[in-house]
Design a protein around this motif. Sequence first.
Motif, PDB file in Angstrom:
ATOM      1  N   PRO A 151      19.369  69.887  25.728  1.00  0.00           N
ATOM      2  CA  PRO A 151      19.316  69.171  27.013  1.00  0.00           C
ATOM      3  C   PRO A 151      18.155  69.673  27.877  1.00  0.00           C
ATOM      4  O   PRO A 151      17.975  70.876  28.047  1.00  0.00           O
ATOM      5  N   LEU A 152      17.380  68.750  28.402  1.00  0.00           N
ATOM      6  CA  LEU A 152      16.224  69.120  29.211  1.00  0.00           C
ATOM      7  C   LEU A 152      16.602  69.210  30.686  1.00  0.00           C
ATOM      8  O   LEU A 152      17.443  68.443  31.163  1.00  0.00           O
ATOM      9  N   PRO A 153      15.984  70.131  31.424  1.00  0.00           N
ATOM     10  CA  PRO A 153      16.206  70.188  32.873  1.00  0.00           C
ATOM     11  C   PRO A 153      15.622  68.954  33.549  1.00  0.00           C
ATOM     12  O   PRO A 153      14.785  68.256  32.977  1.00  0.00           O
ATOM     13  N   GLY A 154      16.039  68.692  34.790  1.00  0.00           N
ATOM     14  CA  GLY A 154      15.590  67.491  35.474  1.00  0.00           C
ATOM     15  C   GLY A 154      14.217  67.595  36.107  1.00  0.00           C
ATOM     16  O   GLY A 154      13.560  66.586  36.307  1.00  0.00           O
ATOM     17  N   PHE A 156      10.130  68.719  36.681  1.00  0.00           N
ATOM     18  CA  PHE A 156       8.910  68.634  35.883  1.00  0.00           C
ATOM     19  C   PHE A 156       8.562  69.975  35.237  1.00  0.00           C
ATOM     20  O   PHE A 156       8.345  70.052  34.021  1.00  0.00           O
ATOM     21  N   LEU A 157       8.520  71.027  36.035  1.00  0.00           N
ATOM     22  CA  LEU A 157       8.141  72.338  35.492  1.00  0.00           C
ATOM     23  C   LEU A 157       9.166  72.837  34.485  1.00  0.00           C
ATOM     24  O   LEU A 157       8.812  73.482  33.492  1.00  0.00           O
ATOM     25  N   GLY A 158      10.447  72.535  34.745  1.00  0.00           N
ATOM     26  CA  GLY A 158      11.492  72.937  33.800  1.00  0.00           C
ATOM     27  C   GLY A 158      11.297  72.296  32.430  1.00  0.00           C
ATOM     28  O   GLY A 158      11.481  72.945  31.391  1.00  0.00           O
ATOM     29  N   ALA A 164       7.359  74.148  25.969  1.00  0.00           N
ATOM     30  CA  ALA A 164       6.550  75.297  25.532  1.00  0.00           C
ATOM     31  C   ALA A 164       7.386  76.266  24.701  1.00  0.00           C
ATOM     32  O   ALA A 164       6.921  76.817  23.691  1.00  0.00           O
ATOM     33  N   ALA A 165       8.656  76.455  25.095  1.00  0.00           N
ATOM     34  CA  ALA A 165       9.532  77.393  24.382  1.00  0.00           C
ATOM     35  C   ALA A 165       9.931  76.882  23.003  1.00  0.00           C
ATOM     36  O   ALA A 165      10.238  77.675  22.103  1.00  0.00           O
ATOM     37  N   THR A 385       5.933  63.393  44.172  1.00  0.00           N
ATOM     38  CA  THR A 385       6.699  62.616  43.193  1.00  0.00           C
ATOM     39  C   THR A 385       6.912  63.419  41.916  1.00  0.00           C
ATOM     40  O   THR A 385       8.011  63.440  41.353  1.00  0.00           O
ATOM     41  N   VAL A 386       5.873  64.078  41.458  1.00  0.00           N
ATOM     42  CA  VAL A 386       5.949  64.835  40.203  1.00  0.00           C
ATOM     43  C   VAL A 386       6.781  66.106  40.354  1.00  0.00           C
ATOM     44  O   VAL A 386       7.652  66.403  39.531  1.00  0.00           O
ATOM     45  N   PHE A 387       6.535  66.870  41.424  1.00  0.00           N
ATOM     46  CA  PHE A 387       7.123  68.207  41.527  1.00  0.00           C
ATOM     47  C   PHE A 387       8.388  68.289  42.379  1.00  0.00           C
ATOM     48  O   PHE A 387       9.159  69.232  42.232  1.00  0.00           O
TER      49      PHE A 387
END
Length: 562
Positions: A151-154, A156-158, A164-165, A385-387
């Motif tokens: 499951p991905l975080p909501g 952008f950076l997450g 990357a991981a 919007t992105v961050f």
Amino acid sequence: MFKPELLNSLKGYSVKTFASDLSAGIIVGIVALPLAIAFAIASGVAPERGLYTAIVAGFIISVLGGSKVQIGGPTGAFVVIVYGIVRQYGFSGLMLATMMAGVMLILLGAFKMGILVKYIPYTIITGFTAGIAVTILTTQIGDFFGLTTGPLPGDFLGKIKAYAASFGTVNPYAVAVGAVSLAVILVWPKINKKIPGSLVVIILITAAVKLLNLPVDTIGSRYGAIPASLPAPQLPAFSFELLRKLFAPALSIAILAAIESLLSAVVADGMIGSKHDSNTELIAQGIANIASPLFGGIPATGAIARTATNIKNGGRTPVAGIVHAITLLLIMFIFGRFAVYIPLAALAAVLVSVAWNMAGIPAIKALFKGQKSDITVLAVTFLLTVFIDLTVAIEVGLICAAFFFIKKMIDLSSIRQVSTNKPAVSIKPASAQPSQTGRSETDVTESTPALPDGTFIFEIEGPLFFGTIQKFEEATAVSGITYKALVLRMQNTMYLDAGGIHVLEQLYQNCCSRNVILLISEIHTQPYMLAIKTGLTVKLGNGNFFSTFEEALTRAAEICGK
């Protein structure tokens, strides 16, 4: 008045028009199939929910909408908002938020607020659209490369950190499928512009993956079978606490649905030479967003690409949109079981191409050639919007745009001293520097009549509002100069606000304390009506307002004893 465009279109409806709408509707329905599934998956919900949305909301928007050719359904603009709501509140929370947004849209239309949505600055629309495009792109990295991320975080950076991981889990087969799919989508328009490249990719790549038995994730392997019918209507869980928490997300959905649907309708108007009813369209969008979640759908709005496809293929009435919804329903009934074989990497390629088209690179390049204020608003809206969040981006973007607009109005305005108490006529030295309005700071029109001795004149250039008050106060600080009449020329003042009324009252009080008569000439309708409502005309005396400068000077001459 709520009057769906379908009622107008059916007057004089012919067999020829139906044939054109039928073919266009079928084509758009086929085009919408992969997009509806892809947008649902990108939003973090089951793929069939995209189909439910396109069928239910698409049907309602065409039947009740204020545009002849609008095609409604799920769009990429909602991906960010929907993904975040589902992650935090589950699908039941999304249902409630979508229905709340529907009510807001109906209220916007009922109170005839559709025109206001069109006033959102172009820079803000460009900024958040580009931001949404980047966010959509980031949601597809995992599927495009076949990553095992969980499951991905909501945020952008997450997502970037999660990718990357897990980049050591890249699936080369998924990369190949994604790359080939994207290449076909990009090249296909050069071969055939009638059939969309996304549909070609879904058919050909799905068949190739199945025949070659490639080890890539598919809709079936991740989500299971797709139902072959619409679900029974179901109400969401409800509580006042949840209602309060979901108000902001619901507002984001409503604003975005209103903006995108009306933008799409405007684009459609330009293509067919017609004019939509924005308030009727908003009401239809609201009803569609109330009905869609009842049948398991997600937020919907007018889809610019599908609407353009409808027009290009001959659609000219809402019947084409109705056919589009029925086509999708039949496809789900008959071919829904085959959708489980669609590779997620191929759908990711479809959404990557959608994100690229949404980004609006040419528009951004053009804006970067313009003024710094536009670039700043664009950049702020894009980054927020992105961050951060789309709602915050629009709110801050509007504040920035308003700030720069006010500053520009202040810069363009001026309070010019036309004359002192000398009987001079025309002042126009060769060394005078032009102001930002294009006139010399000491210009006086050549036809200005002789000014009575003891008369002082100011001319307001531009609006007199809270932003220009300081200029006015500085310009009218004329203590030490002897005069009996002060004429305020307002021929170039189209707007006055409460702050402007206040400084005029202060100026009047100052004049009274010095036994000076304040005269106002050439006042326009809006400032004059406000002066009447606030009682300023009574204070100054109705006889001290003049329609022409010459009349004001005649009165000044009487005051000065000439």
